[in-house]
Design an enzyme around this catalytic site. Structure first.
Site, PDB file in Angstrom:
ATOM      1  N   TRP A 106     -19.679  -0.356   1.609  1.00 56.83           N
ATOM      2  CA  TRP A 106     -19.508   1.031   2.044  1.00 56.83           C
ATOM      3  C   TRP A 106     -18.780   1.855   0.990  1.00 56.83           C
ATOM      4  CZ3 TRP A 106     -22.893   2.388   5.323  1.00 56.83           C
ATOM      5  CH2 TRP A 106     -23.318   1.512   6.330  1.00 56.83           C
ATOM      6  N   ASP A 176     -12.084   5.987   4.667  1.00 52.27           N
ATOM      7  CA  ASP A 176     -13.163   5.696   5.599  1.00 52.27           C
ATOM      8  C   ASP A 176     -12.623   4.629   6.551  1.00 52.27           C
ATOM      9  OD1 ASP A 176     -15.366   4.789   6.955  1.00 52.27           O
ATOM     10  OD2 ASP A 176     -16.570   4.319   5.169  1.00 52.27           O
ATOM     11  N   LYS A 200     -18.228   2.021  16.172  1.00 48.62           N
ATOM     12  CA  LYS A 200     -17.610   0.691  16.067  1.00 48.62           C
ATOM     13  C   LYS A 200     -16.401   0.569  16.983  1.00 48.62           C
ATOM     14  CE  LYS A 200     -19.976   0.210  11.906  1.00 48.62           C
ATOM     15  NZ  LYS A 200     -20.222   0.976  10.701  1.00 48.62           N
TER      16      LYS A 200
HETATM   17  C1  LIG Z   1     -20.775   1.561   9.660  1.00 52.35           C
HETATM   18  C2  LIG Z   1     -19.993   2.113   8.541  1.00 52.35           C
HETATM   19  C3  LIG Z   1     -20.353   3.291   7.870  1.00 52.35           C
HETATM   20  C4  LIG Z   1     -21.655   4.024   8.134  1.00 52.35           C
HETATM   21  O1  LIG Z   1     -21.617   4.734   9.246  1.00 52.35           O
HETATM   22  P1  LIG Z   1     -22.884   5.575   9.778  1.00 52.35           P
HETATM   23  O2  LIG Z   1     -22.266   6.218  10.964  1.00 52.35           O
HETATM   24  O3  LIG Z   1     -23.975   4.621  10.064  1.00 52.35           O
HETATM   25  O4  LIG Z   1     -23.245   6.552   8.722  1.00 52.35           O
HETATM   26  C5  LIG Z   1     -19.530   3.765   6.873  1.00 52.35           C
HETATM   27  N1  LIG Z   1     -18.390   3.116   6.554  1.00 52.35           N
HETATM   28  C6  LIG Z   1     -18.016   1.976   7.160  1.00 52.35           C
HETATM   29  C7  LIG Z   1     -16.753   1.305   6.746  1.00 52.35           C
HETATM   30  C8  LIG Z   1     -18.798   1.437   8.175  1.00 52.35           C
HETATM   31  O5  LIG Z   1     -18.419   0.304   8.776  1.00 52.35           O
END
Ligand SMILES: *Cc1c(COP(=O)(O)O)cnc(C)c1O
Length: 365
Positions: A106, A176, A200
């Site tokens: 990511w 993030d 998540k």
């Molecule tokens: C799942 C995830 C993303 C992507 O998220 P989307 O909502 O599918 O764009 C970005 N960063 C991390 C750390 C993730 O686990």
């Protein structure tokens, strides 16, 4: 009569498990939301019924994370992935650089996207260990006039997590937190911006939470498309356009569930207990199971492991599936297995996995 449903042992990496009580409440309110005679999805986003839901979700998040006055909470769309572009578009000026701490897939995506807009570099990277670890603070190299530094707090695919965050002084720190927001307490004042796709740890997919310090909103670029400006969403309380109303309602209910449990500290305690069950099973397996992450970088949210005998992995996964476990396949870039133990995954689910793993080892050693 209430139907008895067989819920699966859900270890999905995202979208992932939601609290059962939240799902039941949503089901109850689905046809007639608080006496309106409509579902929440059928209400105007300008109605007071909806606005209450919207503002309550913001308030709950502020309470749970003790968000100071000088931050705004935004509900956006486009997932964590659109933040990869919005961040450089808003903050990266032509005469500046932005540093990216590379800890997994990511971070790589965030970096590649930022590269389209400006001058970016790696502040540190643990790629040469196949992202088995989080870098130490002394490995971070950055410039004091950088536009920002970006990190990924939990690496969903590789199963590593920051225990403590660096202090970057005057350089804005952006994180993030898509896969570990609200999993444990942290000091929000270290950050200029935090973002997380909801699917998540917060609710269903479709909402992205952004927590942004107000000075960042003021200094952001204003020559980019309207929908991509943090300032527009902040000025309009995330109601500049139609927000994902059902997702925000669910998010608010998940936040309420965390509050009822006793807040983030309590959730963190539970997450530690859950993860310990599975890590202990791996550590006590005499290397029948092996962790991908280094000990001090292990994630509480995504437990990545493999079987020493790789030939047995397929069998492990197919037997697990038969026993009612879902989502244990590792990501294609790491292989092996992964158990995602997000906030809403119950202790009993982790216990069941630990027992299954022990049993599988006994019958296949
Ligand atoms: C799942 C995830 C993303 C992507 O998220 P989307 O909502 O599918 O764009 C970005 N960063 C991390 C750390 C993730 O686990």
């Amino acid at each position: 009569m209430k139907q008895l449903v067989q819920r699966t042992f859900n270890f999905n990496a995202g979208p992932s498990a939601l609290p059962l009580t939240v799902l039941e409440k949503a089901q109850q309110e689905l046809l007639n939301f608080r006496g309106s005679g409509m579902s929440i999805m059928e209400l105007s986003h300008r109605s007071t019924d909806y606005e209450e839901v919207h503002n309550q979700a913001i308030t709950r998040l502020k309470e749970l994370l003790s968000i100071p006055e000088n931050y705004e909470v935004l509900f956006l769309q486009g997932g964590g992935s659109l933040q990869f572009s919005m961040i450089p578009m808003n903050f990266l000026q032509p005469d500046q650089k932005a540093g990216y701490i590379m800890t997994g897939a990511w971070s790589e995506k965030a970096f590649s996207e930022a590269k389209l807009f400006g001058d970016v570099y790696h502040t540190a990277s643990t790629k040469d260990s196949n992202y088995r670890r989080i870098p130490k603070f002394h490995e971070l190299q950055y410039n004091h006039d950088d536009a920002y530094i970006h990190l990924t707090s939990n690496n969903t695919i590789f199963g590593t997590q920051w225990n403590e965050f660096p202090d970057t002084g005057n350089v804005p720190l952006i994180a993030d937190m898509s896969s570990d927001i609200l999993s444990k307490p942290f000091d929000i004042s270290k950050f200029a911006l935090i973002y997380a796709g909801a699917q998540k740890n917060l609710g269903p997919s479709g909402v992205t939470v952004v927590i942004i310090r107000k000075d960042m909103i003021e200094k952001a670029n204003s020559t980019i498309p309207t929908m991509l400006r943090y300032s527009i969403h902040a000025k309009n309380n995330s109601l500049y356009h139609t927000p994902p109303t059902f997702g925000i309602y669910m998010l608010g209910e998940v936040l309420g569930w965390i509050q009822e449990l006793g807040g983030v500290k309590e959730i963190a305690k539970r997450n530690e207990e859950k993860a310990k069950l599975i890590y202990d099973t791996i550590d006590n397996s005499n290397e029948f199971y092996l962790c991908h992450a280094e000990l001090e970088s292990r994630s509480l949210m995504n437990i990545t492991f493999r079987l020493k005998d790789e030939g047995l992995e397929k069998k492990f996964l197919s037997e697990a599936k038969k026993e009612g476990f879902s989502g244990l396949n590792g990501h294609r870039s790491v292989g092996g297995c992964r158990a995602s133990t997000y906030n809403a995954v119950p202790y009993g689910t982790c216990k069941a996995l630990s027992e299954f793993m022990t049993h599988f080892q006994k019958t296949h050693e």
